[in-house]
Design a protein around this motif. Structure first.
Motif, PDB file in Angstrom:
ATOM      1  N   LYS A 159       0.892  -1.170   0.000  1.00  0.00           N
ATOM      2  CA  LYS A 159       0.000   0.000   0.000  1.00  0.00           C
ATOM      3  C   LYS A 159       0.921   1.208   0.000  1.00  0.00           C
ATOM      4  CE  LYS A 159      -3.987   1.994   2.426  1.00  0.00           C
ATOM      5  NZ  LYS A 159      -3.435   3.274   2.922  1.00  0.00           N
ATOM      6  N   GLY A 160       1.016   1.840  -1.165  1.00  0.00           N
ATOM      7  CA  GLY A 160       2.049   2.851  -1.325  1.00  0.00           C
ATOM      8  C   GLY A 160       3.405   2.174  -1.321  1.00  0.00           C
ATOM      9  N   ASN A 161       4.267   2.599  -0.423  1.00  0.00           N
ATOM     10  CA  ASN A 161       5.581   1.971  -0.282  1.00  0.00           C
ATOM     11  C   ASN A 161       5.645   1.003   0.896  1.00  0.00           C
ATOM     12  OD1 ASN A 161       6.865   3.259  -2.498  1.00  0.00           O
ATOM     13  ND2 ASN A 161       7.064   5.145  -1.290  1.00  0.00           N
ATOM     14  N   GLU A 162       4.521   0.832   1.577  1.00  0.00           N
ATOM     15  CA  GLU A 162       4.486  -0.052   2.739  1.00  0.00           C
ATOM     16  C   GLU A 162       4.195  -1.491   2.306  1.00  0.00           C
ATOM     17  OE1 GLU A 162       1.948  -0.732   6.898  1.00  0.00           O
ATOM     18  OE2 GLU A 162       1.345   0.807   5.438  1.00  0.00           O
ATOM     19  N   VAL A 163       5.059  -2.414   2.710  1.00  0.00           N
ATOM     20  CA  VAL A 163       4.857  -3.831   2.416  1.00  0.00           C
ATOM     21  C   VAL A 163       3.968  -4.430   3.505  1.00  0.00           C
ATOM     22  CG1 VAL A 163       5.952  -6.084   2.096  1.00  0.00           C
ATOM     23  CG2 VAL A 163       7.083  -4.015   1.250  1.00  0.00           C
TER      24      VAL A 163
ATOM     25  N   THR B 124       1.856 -22.477  -2.957  1.00  0.00           N
ATOM     26  CA  THR B 124       0.558 -22.010  -2.498  1.00  0.00           C
ATOM     27  C   THR B 124       0.779 -21.027  -1.347  1.00  0.00           C
ATOM     28  OG1 THR B 124       0.446 -23.929  -1.032  1.00  0.00           O
ATOM     29  CG2 THR B 124      -0.673 -24.107  -3.157  1.00  0.00           C
ATOM     30  N   PHE B 125      -0.202 -20.195  -1.086  1.00  0.00           N
ATOM     31  CA  PHE B 125      -0.061 -19.231   0.006  1.00  0.00           C
ATOM     32  C   PHE B 125      -1.409 -18.954   0.635  1.00  0.00           C
ATOM     33  CE2 PHE B 125      -0.517 -16.788  -3.932  1.00  0.00           C
ATOM     34  CZ  PHE B 125      -1.594 -15.977  -3.641  1.00  0.00           C
ATOM     35  N   GLN B 126      -1.342 -18.536   1.864  1.00  0.00           N
ATOM     36  CA  GLN B 126      -2.513 -18.104   2.634  1.00  0.00           C
ATOM     37  C   GLN B 126      -1.985 -17.073   3.616  1.00  0.00           C
ATOM     38  OE1 GLN B 126      -4.679 -21.188   4.840  1.00  0.00           O
ATOM     39  NE2 GLN B 126      -6.555 -20.450   3.904  1.00  0.00           N
ATOM     40  N   SER B 127      -2.220 -15.809   3.322  1.00  0.00           N
ATOM     41  CA  SER B 127      -1.580 -14.739   4.067  1.00  0.00           C
ATOM     42  C   SER B 127      -2.587 -13.633   4.381  1.00  0.00           C
ATOM     43  CB  SER B 127      -0.408 -14.171   3.257  1.00  0.00           C
ATOM     44  OG  SER B 127       0.319 -13.233   4.007  1.00  0.00           O
ATOM     45  N   ILE B 128      -2.347 -12.919   5.476  1.00  0.00           N
ATOM     46  CA  ILE B 128      -3.254 -11.860   5.923  1.00  0.00           C
ATOM     47  C   ILE B 128      -2.561 -10.503   5.805  1.00  0.00           C
ATOM     48  CG2 ILE B 128      -4.434 -10.870   7.925  1.00  0.00           C
ATOM     49  CD1 ILE B 128      -4.989 -13.717   8.860  1.00  0.00           C
ATOM     50  N   ALA B 129      -3.281  -9.534   5.225  1.00  0.00           N
ATOM     51  CA  ALA B 129      -2.807  -8.156   5.154  1.00  0.00           C
ATOM     52  C   ALA B 129      -3.820  -7.263   5.871  1.00  0.00           C
ATOM     53  CB  ALA B 129      -2.644  -7.715   3.710  1.00  0.00           C
ATOM     54  N   LEU B 130      -3.345  -6.470   6.835  1.00  0.00           N
ATOM     55  CA  LEU B 130      -4.201  -5.495   7.519  1.00  0.00           C
ATOM     56  C   LEU B 130      -4.118  -4.176   6.758  1.00  0.00           C
ATOM     57  CD1 LEU B 130      -3.356  -6.286  11.247  1.00  0.00           C
ATOM     58  CD2 LEU B 130      -5.342  -7.034   9.913  1.00  0.00           C
ATOM     59  N   VAL B 131      -5.258  -3.735   6.231  1.00  0.00           N
ATOM     60  CA  VAL B 131      -5.299  -2.557   5.364  1.00  0.00           C
ATOM     61  C   VAL B 131      -6.036  -1.430   6.065  1.00  0.00           C
ATOM     62  CG1 VAL B 131      -5.909  -1.693   3.083  1.00  0.00           C
ATOM     63  CG2 VAL B 131      -5.387  -4.132   3.384  1.00  0.00           C
ATOM     64  N   VAL B 132      -5.382  -0.288   6.213  1.00  0.00           N
ATOM     65  CA  VAL B 132      -5.998   0.900   6.811  1.00  0.00           C
ATOM     66  C   VAL B 132      -6.804   1.614   5.734  1.00  0.00           C
ATOM     67  CG1 VAL B 132      -5.581   3.121   7.923  1.00  0.00           C
ATOM     68  CG2 VAL B 132      -4.153   1.143   8.497  1.00  0.00           C
ATOM     69  N   ILE B 133      -8.093   1.865   6.020  1.00  0.00           N
ATOM     70  CA  ILE B 133      -8.999   2.516   5.067  1.00  0.00           C
ATOM     71  C   ILE B 133      -9.311   3.920   5.566  1.00  0.00           C
ATOM     72  CG2 ILE B 133     -11.169   2.334   3.815  1.00  0.00           C
ATOM     73  CD1 ILE B 133      -9.384  -0.022   3.294  1.00  0.00           C
ATOM     74  N   ARG B 134      -8.928   4.923   4.792  1.00  0.00           N
ATOM     75  CA  ARG B 134      -9.193   6.310   5.178  1.00  0.00           C
ATOM     76  C   ARG B 134     -10.311   6.937   4.343  1.00  0.00           C
ATOM     77  NH1 ARG B 134      -3.637   5.777   6.043  1.00  0.00           N
ATOM     78  NH2 ARG B 134      -2.985   6.427   8.131  1.00  0.00           N
ATOM     79  N   ASN B 135     -10.597   6.356   3.191  1.00  0.00           N
ATOM     80  CA  ASN B 135     -11.660   6.862   2.323  1.00  0.00           C
ATOM     81  C   ASN B 135     -12.740   5.790   2.183  1.00  0.00           C
ATOM     82  OD1 ASN B 135     -10.260   9.412   1.550  1.00  0.00           O
ATOM     83  ND2 ASN B 135      -8.763   7.969   0.706  1.00  0.00           N
ATOM     84  N   ASP B 136     -13.538   5.878   1.135  1.00  0.00           N
ATOM     85  CA  ASP B 136     -14.564   4.860   0.930  1.00  0.00           C
ATOM     86  C   ASP B 136     -13.925   3.499   0.649  1.00  0.00           C
ATOM     87  OD1 ASP B 136     -16.597   6.630   1.349  1.00  0.00           O
ATOM     88  OD2 ASP B 136     -16.840   7.127  -0.774  1.00  0.00           O
TER      89      ASP B 136
ATOM     90  N   GLU C 210      -9.710   1.680  -0.439  1.00  0.00           N
ATOM     91  CA  GLU C 210      -8.288   1.869  -0.699  1.00  0.00           C
ATOM     92  C   GLU C 210      -7.855   0.849  -1.743  1.00  0.00           C
ATOM     93  OE1 GLU C 210      -6.349   4.199   0.481  1.00  0.00           O
ATOM     94  OE2 GLU C 210      -7.587   5.030   2.099  1.00  0.00           O
ATOM     95  N   GLN C 211      -6.673   1.041  -2.292  1.00  0.00           N
ATOM     96  CA  GLN C 211      -6.134   0.128  -3.295  1.00  0.00           C
ATOM     97  C   GLN C 211      -4.781  -0.394  -2.827  1.00  0.00           C
ATOM     98  OE1 GLN C 211      -4.836   1.404  -7.445  1.00  0.00           O
ATOM     99  NE2 GLN C 211      -6.836   0.519  -7.921  1.00  0.00           N
ATOM    100  N   ILE C 212      -4.618  -1.723  -2.899  1.00  0.00           N
ATOM    101  CA  ILE C 212      -3.327  -2.317  -2.605  1.00  0.00           C
ATOM    102  C   ILE C 212      -2.765  -2.910  -3.888  1.00  0.00           C
ATOM    103  CG2 ILE C 212      -3.827  -2.778  -0.171  1.00  0.00           C
ATOM    104  CD1 ILE C 212      -4.451  -5.655  -0.881  1.00  0.00           C
ATOM    105  N   GLY C 213      -1.453  -3.002  -3.955  1.00  0.00           N
ATOM    106  CA  GLY C 213      -0.804  -3.493  -5.159  1.00  0.00           C
ATOM    107  C   GLY C 213      -0.089  -4.807  -4.922  1.00  0.00           C
ATOM    108  N   LEU C 214       0.057  -5.595  -5.987  1.00  0.00           N
ATOM    109  CA  LEU C 214       0.856  -6.814  -5.972  1.00  0.00           C
ATOM    110  C   LEU C 214       2.047  -6.562  -6.881  1.00  0.00           C
ATOM    111  CD1 LEU C 214      -2.002  -9.465  -6.379  1.00  0.00           C
ATOM    112  CD2 LEU C 214      -0.900  -8.730  -4.272  1.00  0.00           C
ATOM    113  N   ARG C 215       3.242  -6.617  -6.311  1.00  0.00           N
ATOM    114  CA  ARG C 215       4.417  -6.325  -7.105  1.00  0.00           C
ATOM    115  C   ARG C 215       5.481  -7.401  -6.928  1.00  0.00           C
ATOM    116  NH1 ARG C 215       7.090  -1.225  -3.703  1.00  0.00           N
ATOM    117  NH2 ARG C 215       8.130  -2.495  -2.106  1.00  0.00           N
ATOM    118  N   LYS C 216       6.300  -7.580  -7.960  1.00  0.00           N
ATOM    119  CA  LYS C 216       7.386  -8.542  -7.886  1.00  0.00           C
ATOM    120  C   LYS C 216       8.465  -8.006  -6.942  1.00  0.00           C
ATOM    121  CE  LYS C 216       6.891 -10.754 -12.390  1.00  0.00           C
ATOM    122  NZ  LYS C 216       7.596 -11.211 -13.622  1.00  0.00           N
TER     123      LYS C 216
END
Length: 266
Positions: A51-55, A64-76, A78-84
């Motif tokens: 989320k931005g520059n935060e991993v 296979t994977f099963q992982s949890i991301a805690l996302v802070v929502i400040r607007n209606d 938010e968008q998170i990215g998947l990057r290599k």
């Protein structure tokens, strides 16, 4: 009197302005947190969920994977990215809404594109079994193109050692993705006779093994016995089978590894 009226109007205007400001402040949604569950399969480089520059979390390579991301929502939303991780290239984004608190995304990354539309197709007849096949490998001698899956029924007599192969279906020209869905009646074995489905993998449009010249085939059995058993399914079940050849350096092994990754897309 005029001065009193002007003062009253001035104070009323200021009060109205402050009231409007307070209403605007109340209109700003409060900060919330969403628990996003990411699960699926990553066939390539390790991915970072950012989320931005935060991993926020890591999705390991070739697993296979099963992982949890805690996302802070400040607007209606938010968008998170998947990057290599290696190149820092953003390859996909995910919208995260304010509600509900617990959300889930099922992700399949084939090495080029990401999809969150992967589904496990149910069988139409509860007495049957069903599956899709995906051939994937980082073996350097794989020729790198599409493959054909030739499915057969193997019948083996445990007493006389006689065997036979009965062709069932060939799925042609499958690239780096899952094949079409196949639904078959389950097979039963007895003390005398063993029956199972097997699949052979060929270079698309041929009956050649899908490997480059120079590969070491010394450990590979005769072509009719170089196959992958399709097993582990009971009546009513469906699978997403990942098929990969065993190998060591330039030498092919005598069989294939079969992994069902359907659990992560249910």
């Amino acid at each position: 009197m005029k001065r009193i009226c002007r003062s009253f109007i001035y104070m009323f205007t200021i009060a109205s302005f402050l009231t409007a400001c307070n209403k605007k402040e109340l209109a700003i949604p409060p900060v919330s947190v969403v628990k996003m569950m990411l699960q699926g399969y990553n066939a390539d480089d390790t991915l970072e969920v950012v989320k931005g520059n935060e991993v926020l979390t890591i999705l390991k390579a070739n697993s296979t994977f099963q992982s949890i991301a805690l996302v802070v929502i400040r607007n209606d939303k938010e968008q998170i990215g998947l990057r290599k991780k290696r190149t820092k290239e953003i390859i996909s984004t995910i919208d995260v809404n304010r509600t509900p608190f617990e959300q889930k995304k099922k992700i399949f990354f084939d090495g080029k594109t990401i999809t969150d539309k992967m589904e496990v197709t149910p069988v139409t007849n509860p007495e049957n079994i069903g599956f899709r096949l995906w051939f994937t490998t980082d073996f350097p001698y794989f020729y790198g193109g599409p493959v054909d899956f030739a499915i057969s029924k193997l019948t083996y007599d445990n007493i006389t050692y006689d065997f036979s192969f009965t062709p069932v279906k060939t799925i042609k020209n499958v690239g780096n993705t899952f094949s079409e869905f196949i639904e078959l009646p389950p097979l039963t074995s007895t003390e005398q006779e063993t029956s199972l489905y097997i699949v052979r993998i060929f270079k698309a449009g041929t009956t050649e093994l899908p490997y480059k010249e120079g590969v070491d085939l010394s450990a590979v059995p005769e072509p009719q016995f170089y196959y992958c058993p399709i097993d582990g399914l009971k009546a009513g079940q469906s699978a997403l089978f990942k098929v990969s050849p065993y190998y060591s350096e330039k030498q092919l092994g005598e069989s294939f590894a079969l992994e069902d990754i359907a659990y992560f897309f249910r």
